[in-house]
Design a protein around this motif. Structure first.
Motif, PDB file in Angstrom:
ATOM      1  N   MET A  21       0.848  -1.164   0.000  1.00  0.00           N
ATOM      2  CA  MET A  21       0.000   0.000   0.000  1.00  0.00           C
ATOM      3  C   MET A  21       0.893   1.227   0.000  1.00  0.00           C
ATOM      4  N   ASN A  22       0.497   2.230  -0.778  1.00  0.00           N
ATOM      5  CA  ASN A  22       1.240   3.481  -0.849  1.00  0.00           C
ATOM      6  C   ASN A  22       0.320   4.630  -0.482  1.00  0.00           C
ATOM      7  N   LEU A  23       0.895   5.628   0.161  1.00  0.00           N
ATOM      8  CA  LEU A  23       0.125   6.768   0.622  1.00  0.00           C
ATOM      9  C   LEU A  23       0.707   8.035   0.013  1.00  0.00           C
ATOM     10  N   ALA A  24      -0.174   8.944  -0.422  1.00  0.00           N
ATOM     11  CA  ALA A  24       0.253  10.239  -0.935  1.00  0.00           C
ATOM     12  C   ALA A  24      -0.564  11.312  -0.234  1.00  0.00           C
ATOM     13  N   ARG A  25       0.013  12.483  -0.094  1.00  0.00           N
ATOM     14  CA  ARG A  25      -0.662  13.597   0.576  1.00  0.00           C
ATOM     15  C   ARG A  25      -1.115  14.591  -0.481  1.00  0.00           C
ATOM     16  N   LEU A  26      -2.328  15.099  -0.335  1.00  0.00           N
ATOM     17  CA  LEU A  26      -2.898  16.090  -1.235  1.00  0.00           C
ATOM     18  C   LEU A  26      -2.459  17.475  -0.772  1.00  0.00           C
ATOM     19  N   SER A  27      -1.862  18.256  -1.697  1.00  0.00           N
ATOM     20  CA  SER A  27      -1.432  19.617  -1.347  1.00  0.00           C
ATOM     21  C   SER A  27      -2.630  20.557  -1.347  1.00  0.00           C
ATOM     22  N   SER A  28      -2.416  21.772  -0.884  1.00  0.00           N
ATOM     23  CA  SER A  28      -3.496  22.764  -0.867  1.00  0.00           C
ATOM     24  C   SER A  28      -3.930  23.137  -2.277  1.00  0.00           C
ATOM     25  N   ASN A  29      -3.092  22.854  -3.267  1.00  0.00           N
ATOM     26  CA  ASN A  29      -3.426  23.103  -4.674  1.00  0.00           C
ATOM     27  C   ASN A  29      -4.078  21.892  -5.334  1.00  0.00           C
ATOM     28  N   GLY A  30      -4.336  20.840  -4.582  1.00  0.00           N
ATOM     29  CA  GLY A  30      -4.955  19.637  -5.136  1.00  0.00           C
ATOM     30  C   GLY A  30      -3.973  18.725  -5.851  1.00  0.00           C
ATOM     31  N   GLN A  31      -2.691  18.878  -5.603  1.00  0.00           N
ATOM     32  CA  GLN A  31      -1.672  18.070  -6.253  1.00  0.00           C
ATOM     33  C   GLN A  31      -1.203  16.941  -5.341  1.00  0.00           C
ATOM     34  N   ILE A  32      -0.786  15.846  -5.979  1.00  0.00           N
ATOM     35  CA  ILE A  32      -0.193  14.731  -5.236  1.00  0.00           C
ATOM     36  C   ILE A  32       1.105  14.334  -5.915  1.00  0.00           C
ATOM     37  N   THR A  33       1.974  13.699  -5.163  1.00  0.00           N
ATOM     38  CA  THR A  33       3.161  13.081  -5.724  1.00  0.00           C
ATOM     39  C   THR A  33       2.884  11.589  -5.786  1.00  0.00           C
ATOM     40  N   VAL A  34       2.975  11.028  -6.987  1.00  0.00           N
ATOM     41  CA  VAL A  34       2.728   9.600  -7.154  1.00  0.00           C
ATOM     42  C   VAL A  34       3.948   8.854  -6.613  1.00  0.00           C
ATOM     43  N   PRO A  35       3.744   7.955  -5.676  1.00  0.00           N
ATOM     44  CA  PRO A  35       4.876   7.214  -5.102  1.00  0.00           C
ATOM     45  C   PRO A  35       5.681   6.484  -6.177  1.00  0.00           C
ATOM     46  N   VAL A  36       6.976   6.411  -5.961  1.00  0.00           N
ATOM     47  CA  VAL A  36       7.891   5.829  -6.948  1.00  0.00           C
ATOM     48  C   VAL A  36       7.484   4.406  -7.342  1.00  0.00           C
ATOM     49  N   GLU A  37       7.019   3.611  -6.389  1.00  0.00           N
ATOM     50  CA  GLU A  37       6.622   2.231  -6.703  1.00  0.00           C
ATOM     51  C   GLU A  37       5.453   2.214  -7.695  1.00  0.00           C
ATOM     52  N   ILE A  38       4.529   3.150  -7.542  1.00  0.00           N
ATOM     53  CA  ILE A  38       3.375   3.226  -8.430  1.00  0.00           C
ATOM     54  C   ILE A  38       3.805   3.750  -9.800  1.00  0.00           C
ATOM     55  N   ARG A  39       4.723   4.734  -9.816  1.00  0.00           N
ATOM     56  CA  ARG A  39       5.231   5.237 -11.105  1.00  0.00           C
ATOM     57  C   ARG A  39       5.895   4.121 -11.885  1.00  0.00           C
ATOM     58  N   ARG A  40       6.664   3.302 -11.208  1.00  0.00           N
ATOM     59  CA  ARG A  40       7.327   2.169 -11.874  1.00  0.00           C
ATOM     60  C   ARG A  40       6.298   1.155 -12.366  1.00  0.00           C
ATOM     61  N   LEU A  41       5.345   0.840 -11.520  1.00  0.00           N
ATOM     62  CA  LEU A  41       4.308  -0.134 -11.865  1.00  0.00           C
ATOM     63  C   LEU A  41       3.526   0.299 -13.102  1.00  0.00           C
ATOM     64  N   LEU A  42       3.200   1.593 -13.190  1.00  0.00           N
ATOM     65  CA  LEU A  42       2.421   2.107 -14.316  1.00  0.00           C
ATOM     66  C   LEU A  42       3.284   2.545 -15.501  1.00  0.00           C
ATOM     67  N   GLY A  43       4.604   2.503 -15.319  1.00  0.00           N
ATOM     68  CA  GLY A  43       5.502   2.939 -16.387  1.00  0.00           C
ATOM     69  C   GLY A  43       5.414   4.433 -16.639  1.00  0.00           C
ATOM     70  N   LEU A  44       5.204   5.212 -15.582  1.00  0.00           N
ATOM     71  CA  LEU A  44       5.048   6.659 -15.715  1.00  0.00           C
ATOM     72  C   LEU A  44       6.396   7.361 -15.697  1.00  0.00           C
ATOM     73  N   LYS A  45       6.482   8.407 -16.523  1.00  0.00           N
ATOM     74  CA  LYS A  45       7.668   9.257 -16.500  1.00  0.00           C
ATOM     75  C   LYS A  45       7.207  10.715 -16.519  1.00  0.00           C
ATOM     76  N   SER A  46       8.095  11.616 -16.281  1.00  0.00           N
ATOM     77  CA  SER A  46       7.762  13.033 -16.210  1.00  0.00           C
ATOM     78  C   SER A  46       7.016  13.480 -17.464  1.00  0.00           C
ATOM     79  N   GLY A  47       5.918  14.183 -17.271  1.00  0.00           N
ATOM     80  CA  GLY A  47       5.127  14.682 -18.395  1.00  0.00           C
ATOM     81  C   GLY A  47       4.001  13.770 -18.836  1.00  0.00           C
ATOM     82  N   ASP A  48       3.991  12.511 -18.369  1.00  0.00           N
ATOM     83  CA  ASP A  48       2.919  11.585 -18.727  1.00  0.00           C
ATOM     84  C   ASP A  48       1.600  12.050 -18.128  1.00  0.00           C
ATOM     85  N   LYS A  49       0.523  11.684 -18.783  1.00  0.00           N
ATOM     86  CA  LYS A  49      -0.806  11.980 -18.263  1.00  0.00           C
ATOM     87  C   LYS A  49      -1.317  10.759 -17.514  1.00  0.00           C
TER      88      LYS A  49
END
Length: 86
Positions: free
Chosen positions: A1-29
């Motif tokens: 399980m991974n946890l992310a915090r929502l900023s006051s601007n509604g932004q989150i940082t996707v945990p590295v494990e999830i980025r790897r799992l989804l194959g996400l890189k900077s700029g991806d939607k």
């Protein structure tokens, strides 16, 4: 399980494990959708688009008689120039 915090601007940082799992890189939607069970699912939008395109073209090669790279090139030439390759 991974946890992310929502900023006051509604932004989150996707945990590295999830980025790897989804194959996400900077700029991806990232695609968020709700499944029939009511759960919100997160997916790589690029991977989703590719899977959708692959599903749309399933079986088309057989219908067009495309069996190898030469057949693909003939089809491209036909569309591009109105004829098959020589």
């Amino acid at each position: 399980m991974n946890l992310a915090r929502l900023s006051s601007n509604g932004q989150i940082t996707v945990p590295v494990e999830i980025r790897r799992l989804l194959g996400l890189k900077s700029g991806d939607k990232i695609l968020f959708f709700q499944n029939q069970g009511g759960e919100v699912v997160v997916a790589n939008a690029s991977a989703q688009a590719l899977a959708k395109a692959q599903n749309a073209f399933t079986g088309l090669a057989e219908k067009l008689g495309v069996q190898d790279e030469d057949d693909v090139q003939d089809l491209i030439d036909e569309v591009r120039y109105g004829r098959g390759s020589t």
